[in-house]
Write an enzyme that holds these catalytic residues in place. Structure first.
Site, PDB file in Angstrom:
ATOM      1  N   LYS A   1     -17.554  -8.943  31.412  1.00 62.15           N
ATOM      2  CA  LYS A   1     -18.318  -9.394  30.230  1.00 62.15           C
ATOM      3  C   LYS A   1     -19.599  -8.595  30.161  1.00 62.15           C
ATOM      4  CE  LYS A   1     -17.966 -12.541  26.945  1.00 62.15           C
ATOM      5  NZ  LYS A   1     -16.715 -13.087  26.379  1.00 62.15           N
TER       6      LYS A   1
ATOM      7  N   GLY B   1     -19.423 -24.423  14.675  1.00 66.61           N
ATOM      8  CA  GLY B   1     -19.387 -22.958  14.765  1.00 66.61           C
ATOM      9  C   GLY B   1     -18.370 -22.465  13.758  1.00 66.61           C
TER      10      GLY B   1
ATOM     11  N   GLY C   1     -17.833 -19.315  12.735  1.00 62.18           N
ATOM     12  CA  GLY C   1     -17.764 -17.857  12.811  1.00 62.18           C
ATOM     13  C   GLY C   1     -16.309 -17.441  12.891  1.00 62.18           C
ATOM     14  N   ASN C   2     -16.042 -16.341  13.551  1.00 58.99           N
ATOM     15  CA  ASN C   2     -14.662 -15.845  13.638  1.00 58.99           C
ATOM     16  C   ASN C   2     -13.723 -16.900  14.223  1.00 58.99           C
ATOM     17  OD1 ASN C   2     -12.631 -14.592  15.777  1.00 58.99           O
ATOM     18  ND2 ASN C   2     -12.668 -13.260  14.000  1.00 58.99           N
TER      19      ASN C   2
ATOM     20  N   GLY D   1     -14.181 -20.276  15.001  1.00 56.15           N
ATOM     21  CA  GLY D   1     -14.171 -21.582  14.347  1.00 56.15           C
ATOM     22  C   GLY D   1     -13.467 -21.551  13.000  1.00 56.15           C
ATOM     23  N   TYR D   2     -13.726 -20.488  12.242  1.00 63.31           N
ATOM     24  CA  TYR D   2     -13.101 -20.403  10.913  1.00 63.31           C
ATOM     25  C   TYR D   2     -11.579 -20.341  11.035  1.00 63.31           C
ATOM     26  CZ  TYR D   2     -11.092 -18.677   6.661  1.00 63.31           C
ATOM     27  OH  TYR D   2     -10.260 -18.544   5.576  1.00 63.31           O
TER      28      TYR D   2
END
Ligand code: NAD
Length: 429
Positions: free
Chosen positions: A104, A224, A226-227, A229-230
């Site tokens: 990471k 959230g 974003g990518n 969560g959507y």
């Protein structure tokens, strides 16, 4: 201490290592990353001033394959956070059974305060600094919070410039495999953008089936938007679930009869904020939406709560107020250790991050594989392979839980550590 994800990761490891009687040498190796790199990133701002930023890359472990994990741009990034996230990547890749280890990286920066030129320049400088320790067989970065295919493309372009310093006989397709999450037109995989949210959907639907529940009876709140969560909201809605609330870093929207994630996203894009998006299109006809705070969203009496933003959003302070029966951890480490215990005592079922959000790295592996073998899979092929992997891993985690009688998190760790132990024995590193 409660909020330090690295201490939490170590605690999780110790607990299961004891239960599994993990060889002391292997445990010692897993307790710390193999190496960490700290880089200095002086950035020339548009106004002529210089911002002194710091970046990190942690190589946790490569027993199962090359180090693998995203690059995060966020003001709260610390070395300990990056180390914890790299540890979770090691476990995640083992749970989903792909030949990657854990890595990471990140920069402590709020990218919302950077211009496009500054962001590009910073991204290129970061990957230039990481170039000596990355490569398709060594370490394969990807997007994470606040990074995306566009940034990955800037980075791969920079890598091409740095090629000479890598293995100089590296082929073009192998060079592309150095970074995943690229735009499809630049060697990325179809389906990578949707992968994490869709993977979580497959895991949840498999779990619901095991629990004898039908998607149409399930209400969902997503923190959230974003990518991850959507797409979780989008695919769960498609599967029949009722998405009643979503939120972003500012605040959210609640629609009792259910909202349409696509309409809500379009509204957010149009207005620039989420909380006014309960009165548009088909959602408007319902006429009973309202803005909602993140605190309220977490405490809604829903069947499924999906934290899909950042770490430590459910703590011992708010855990007693959480009403969801199932929590699908799409973010990494959203529940602190203390909160985890409180929720289990309350009977909540927690589908752990190292299973729930492993769809992202799974399709990253598909991207890497396609690059390495000069192949191009259709989106349907990617989705089918992802579904098979997620369903299989979910069944395996539930089976492990039945065998060892702990939590699903314990079961996922047991599955991962048994796989790593097996590979470690072979190499005896
Ligand atoms: P993103 O940047 O696309 O979206 C993050 C979202 O969270 C944004 O909507 C943001 O507004 C919101 N947010 C930030 N702080 C918040 C807060 N305090 N409260 C509520 N909302 C907040 O990032 P992403 O790629 O969707 O990643 C989300 C999480 O999923 C992270 O924990 C990440 O590590 C994890 N994850 C991502 C992937 C992936 O493929 N992108 C894979 C595995 C895990």
């Amino acid at each position: 201490m409660e909020n330090n994800p690295w201490y939490r990761a170590q605690g999780e490891l110790e607990k299961i290592a004891k239960q599994l009687n993990l060889p002391p040498l292997l445990l010692a190796r897993l307790r710390e990353p193999d190496r960490v790199l700290i880089v200095s990133l002086p950035l020339l701002k548009d106004d002529g001033t210089v911002l002194r930023l710091t970046g990190y890359r942690s190589h946790h472990n490569h027993i199962l394959g090359p180090y693998k994990g995203g690059l995060r741009f966020h003001q709260n990034v610390t070395l300990d956070e990056v180390k914890a996230l790299s540890f979770w990547m090691t476990m995640k890749c083992a749970v989903i059974d792909i030949p990657f280890g854990g890595g990471k990286g990140g920069i402590t920066v709020d990218p919302k305060h950077l211009s496009e030129r500054e962001l590009k320049s910073l991204s290129k400088l970061f990957i230039k600094r990481l170039a000596p320790v990355i490569g398709p067989a060594l370490d394969v970065p990807a997007p994470d919070v606040n990074t995306n295919p566009k940034i990955m493309n800037w980075m791969i372009e920079e890598i091409k410039n740095e090629k000479i310093k890598m293995k100089n006989d590296i082929k073009e397709n192998e060079l592309l495999a150095t970074i995943t999450g690229k735009p499809v037109s630049k060697g990325g995989s179809l389906g990578r953008t949707e992968a994490t949210g869709l993977g979580g959907t497959y895991a949840l639907l498999t779990a619901l089936k095991k629990l004898g529940k039908k998607p149409k009876d399930i209400t969902v709140a997503v923190q959230g938007f974003g990518n991850v969560g959507y797409y979780a909201a989008y695919f769960l809605k498609k599967a029949g679930c009722n998405i009643i609330a979503v939120s972003d870093s500012k605040e959210g929207v609640y629609v009792e009869k259910g909202l349409d994630p696509k309409t809500t996203l379009n509204c957010k894009k149009e207005k620039g904020f989420l909380s006014g998006c309960y009165c548009i299109g088909s959602v408007c006809d319902l006429g009973n939406g309202r803005p909602i705070t993140n605190k309220e969203l977490l405490e809604l009496p829903v069947d499924v709560l999906i934290p899909a933003a950042l770490e430590n959003v459910i703590t011992q302070e708010n855990a007693p107020q959480i009403n969801a029966k199932i929590i699908l951890e799409m973010a990494n480490g959203p529940i602190t250790k203390e909160a985890d215990e409180i929720l289990h005592k309350k009977g909540a079922i927690i589908i752990p991050d190292i299973l729930a959000n492993s769809g992202g790295v799974c399709v990253s592996y598909f991207e890497w594989y396609q690059n390495m073998h000069n192949e191009k899979w259709t989106k349907q092929e990617v989705f089918d392979k992802l579904q098979e992997k997620m369903e299989h891993a979910t069944h395996e985690v539930f089976a492990m839980q039945k065998k060892y009688r702990g939590t699903l998190r314990d079961a996922a760790y047991i599955l991962a550590l048994e796989r790593i132990k097996k590979a470690w024995k072979k190499t005896a590193l």
